[in-house]
Design an enzyme around this catalytic site. Structure first.
Site, PDB file in Angstrom:
ATOM      1  CB  THR A  12      65.825  45.973  26.009  1.00 34.09           C
ATOM      2  OG1 THR A  12      64.795  45.756  25.030  1.00 34.09           O
ATOM      3  CG2 THR A  12      67.078  45.234  25.569  1.00 34.09           C
ATOM      4  CB  ALA A  16      63.466  42.955  31.802  1.00 31.28           C
ATOM      5  CE  LYS A 149      47.683  43.193  34.706  1.00 32.14           C
ATOM      6  NZ  LYS A 149      47.362  44.348  33.865  1.00 32.14           N
ATOM      7  CG  ASP A 178      47.211  38.344  38.851  1.00 29.38           C
ATOM      8  OD1 ASP A 178      47.749  39.240  39.554  1.00 29.38           O
ATOM      9  OD2 ASP A 178      46.011  38.357  38.550  1.00 29.38           O
ATOM     10  CG  HIS A 179      51.968  42.017  40.036  1.00 27.33           C
ATOM     11  ND1 HIS A 179      51.322  42.511  38.922  1.00 27.33           N
ATOM     12  CD2 HIS A 179      51.773  42.934  41.011  1.00 27.33           C
ATOM     13  CE1 HIS A 179      50.776  43.672  39.210  1.00 27.33           C
ATOM     14  NE2 HIS A 179      51.033  43.958  40.469  1.00 27.33           N
ATOM     15  CG  ASP A 236      45.383  47.891  34.156  1.00 28.74           C
ATOM     16  OD1 ASP A 236      46.268  47.258  33.552  1.00 28.74           O
ATOM     17  OD2 ASP A 236      45.635  48.696  35.068  1.00 28.74           O
ATOM     18  CG  HIS A 241      45.648  42.550  39.311  1.00 30.36           C
ATOM     19  ND1 HIS A 241      46.525  41.554  38.948  1.00 30.36           N
ATOM     20  CD2 HIS A 241      46.113  43.671  38.695  1.00 30.36           C
ATOM     21  CE1 HIS A 241      47.471  42.046  38.168  1.00 30.36           C
ATOM     22  NE2 HIS A 241      47.240  43.326  37.999  1.00 30.36           N
TER      23      HIS A 241
END
Length: 480
Positions: A12, A16, A149, A178-179, A236, A241
Site C-alpha cells: 500500500t 508499490a 535501500k 539499486d534502481h 541517500d 548510487h
C-alpha cells in the site's frame, strides 16, 4: 521463467503504487511474467481483494509508461490477492502462509517464492526472521529476497543488517535493489566498448584526463525530512548510487562475461578506490546545504525552512568528492563525483574529459574533447569536438549527439524485477560491494561528525557551492 509466488511487503506504499505495480503490468503485457504467478500484497489496513485490485488498477492509469489495455487488464488484476498484515504479529504470518499455499495449490505453482521488502529498515530483521520461523521462507522450491535501500546507515549497522539477513537467506538468494543499476544506459555500460569498437580506441585511458559523475536534482526533500535529515546526500545518494556508477563506469569490459564475473570486476574496482583518511577529508570532499533561491523562476525556501527540518540542522544536501582508483587501468586519473538537491537542473551523467594536445596559444577557444553519457532524464551519448570558425579564426565546441527514444524503453524497475524473477543478479548489489562502499564512506562520516569538514552553503537553483568548483580548479579542471 518458472512459475512462482511474488509476495510484496508494503503493497500500500508509494513505491508499490508508482513503480512496482506499473513495472509488473508492463512485464505482463510483454509476456515476461511466468504463465502462473500469484502476487500477494501485504499492508497494515484491512481491505478486500477487490478493493486492492482496484488500487492496483488506479496506479496503472496514473503511473504506467504505457496506456492500460482493457483486453489485458482483468487477466493481470486476477493475479493479485491481498492480506492484512502486521509484521510483529505471529498470527499474520500464519494467515500469509495459508494464503500462499492455497494459491499455489489452486494455480499448480511449485514452491518458488520471491519476497520483496518495500518496508522501513527497522522491519527487515523482524520480517525475515519470522519468515523463517513460520516456514514461509522454507519452500520446496527456491526462494529469493529483494531488499530496498538503505542497507544500513554506516559500516557497523550495514554489517549487522547483513548478519541478520544471512540467518534466513544465502547471499545468492539476496537481491539488493539499486534502481540506478536498472537504468538502461547504466546497463549498457557493460557492453558499450564491446558493441562499439570505435569507442575502445576513444576510451584509451592514456588519453583520459578525468572522469566526472553527476546526479543532480531540482527537488528538495519532498516531504521526506524525517528520513533525509538523518541520512543526508552522502547516505541517500553517494554510498549506493554514485559508487555503483563509479564501479559500472570503471569496469571496462572488452568481452562478454557472466553475471558472476561482472560482480567480481565491480568488487575489484571498489576494493581499489583509494581510502581518504578522515584527517584528509577536507582536501578531497565538499559538503553543502541549500539556502533559499529560485528553481525554474519560482522562489523556494532554504533547507532549514523545509517542513520537518530542524532550524539548526547541519545535514548535507550536496556532496562532491575527488577519488582515485589504484589499479593499472585508472592509475592517476581522478574521478569526480557530485550530487545535490535544489540544483539548477535535473541530470545524471558520466563525462569523460580527454587530454588536450593544443592549448590557447595554438588557437583561441580550444576546449577539451568530452564523451558525455546522459543517463537521465534523457538517454544520449554526445561527443564534444573543436571546430574552427574560419571567419573569426576561433575554435568553437560542437556537440555530436546520439539519443534513443526513451519513451519506448523499459523503466528501471521492469528490468530489475525481470532479472530477479529469472535469478540474474548481475545488476544487484552484492554484500561485499555494499560493505566496501561503507568502508570507503566511514572515515568521511566520522569527519562530518567531528566537524573536520565545514558545511558550505549554496543558493537553490545554482550549480552548488563554490568550494566544489575549487576542488577541480586545484587540478586545473572544471565541472562539465
Amino acid at each position: 521463467m518458472e512459475d512462482m509466488t511474488f509476495v510484496l511487503f508494503g503493497a500500500t506504499g508509494d513505491l508499490a503504487q508508482r513503480k512496482l505495480f506499473p513495472a509488473l503490468y508492463n512485464l505482463y503485457i510483454d509476456g515476461k511474467l511466468p504463465n502462473n504467478i500469484s502476487i500477494v500484497g501485504l499492508g497494515r489496513s484491512e481491505s478486500s481483494n477487490e478493493d486492492f485490485q482496484s488500487k492496483v488498477e488506479h496506479s496503472l492509469h496514473a503511473f504506467s509508461r504505457r496506456a492500460v489495455q482493457p483486453s489485458s487488464l482483468q487477466g493481470f488484476l486476477s493475479k493479485f490477492r491481498y492480506c492484512a498484515f502486521d509484521a510483529t504479529h505471529e498470527e499474520s504470518y500464519r494467515h500469509l502462509h495459508e494464503l500462499i499455499e492455497s494459491r499455489e495449490n489452486e494455480l499448480d505453482i511449485p514452491g518458488n517464492r520471491v519476497f520483496y521488502l518495500s518496508v522501513a529498515p527497522s522491519l527487515v530483521e523482524v520480517i525475515t526472521s519470522n519468515l523463517h520461523t513460520s516456514g514461509i521462507s522454507q519452500p520446496e522450491g527456491w526462494k529469493r529476497l529483494i531488499v530496498e535501500k538503505p542497507f544500513g546507515s554506516d559500516l557497523e549497522s550495514s554489517q549487522q543488517l547483513n548478519m541478520k539477513l544471512s540467518k534466513t537467506f544465502n547471499e545468492e538468494e539476496i537481491y539488493r535493489i539499486d534502481h540506478y543499476l536498472g537504468k538502461p544506459m547504466v546497463q549498457n555500460l557493460e557492453t558499450l566498448v564491446l558493441a562499439n569498437p570505435a569507442l575502445e580506441s576513444l576510451l584509451d585511458h592514456k588519453q583520459i584526463a578525468n572522469v566526472q559523475i553527476t546526479a543532480s536534482e531540482t527537488v528538495g526533500v519532498e516531504g521526506r525530512a524525517g528520513y533525509y535529515d538523518k541520512a543526508g546526500a552522502i547516505r541517500d545518494m553517494v554510498q549506493n548510487h554514485l559508487l555503483q556508477l563509479v564501479m559500472m563506469t570503471a569496469i571496462y569490459l572488452p568481452k562478454k562475461i557472466t553475471a558472476e564475473e561482472i560482480r567480481a570486476k565491480k568488487m575489484e574496482i571498489i576494493e581499489s578506490i583509494r581510502p581518504i583518511p578522515k584527517e584528509n577529508v577536507y582536501q578531497n570532499v565538499v559538503r553543502g546545504q541549500y539556502e533559499s533561491g529560485e528553481i525554474l523562476k519560482a522562489p523556494v525556501v532554504g533547507y532549514k525552512d523545509e517542513p520537518g527540518v530542524h532550524e539548526s540542522s547541519k545535514n548535507d544536501t550536496y556532496f562532491a568528492a575527488r577519488l582515485y582508483i589504484d589499479n593499472p587501468a585508472w592509475d592517476g586519473i581522478p574521478f569526480y563525483i557530485r550530487t545535490g538537491k535544489r540544483l539548477k537542473q535535473k541530470s545524471t551523467r558520466i563525462v569523460f574529459e580527454f587530454k588536450n594536445k593544443l592549448d590557447e596559444s595554438d588557437g583561441e577557444g580550444i576546449t577539451p574533447n568530452l564523451l558525455i553519457l546522459e543517463i537521465s532524464p534523457n538517454e544520449s551519448i554526445s561527443l564534444q569536438v573543436n571546430m574552427k570558425d574560419l571567419s573569426s579564426n576561433r575554435f568553437e565546441p560542437v556537440c555530436i549527439n546520439f539519443s534513443t527514444n526513451s519513451k519506448g524503453q523499459p523503466e528501471a524497475y521492469e528490468l530489475l524485477l525481470f532479472d530477479a524473477m529469472l535469478g540474474n543478479a548481475a545488476f544487484f548489489a552484492h554484500w561485499k560491494e555494499v560493505e566496501l562502499s561503507w568502508k570507503w564512506i566511514q572515515p568521511i562520516l566520522e569527519a562530518f561528525q567531528e566537524d573536520l569538514l565545514p558545511l558550505a552553503s549554496y543558493s537553490a537553483g545554482s550549480n552548488g557551492p563554490e568550494e566544489a568548483n575549487q576542488l577541480l580548479l586545484s587540478d586545473q579542471f572544471k565541472w562539465w
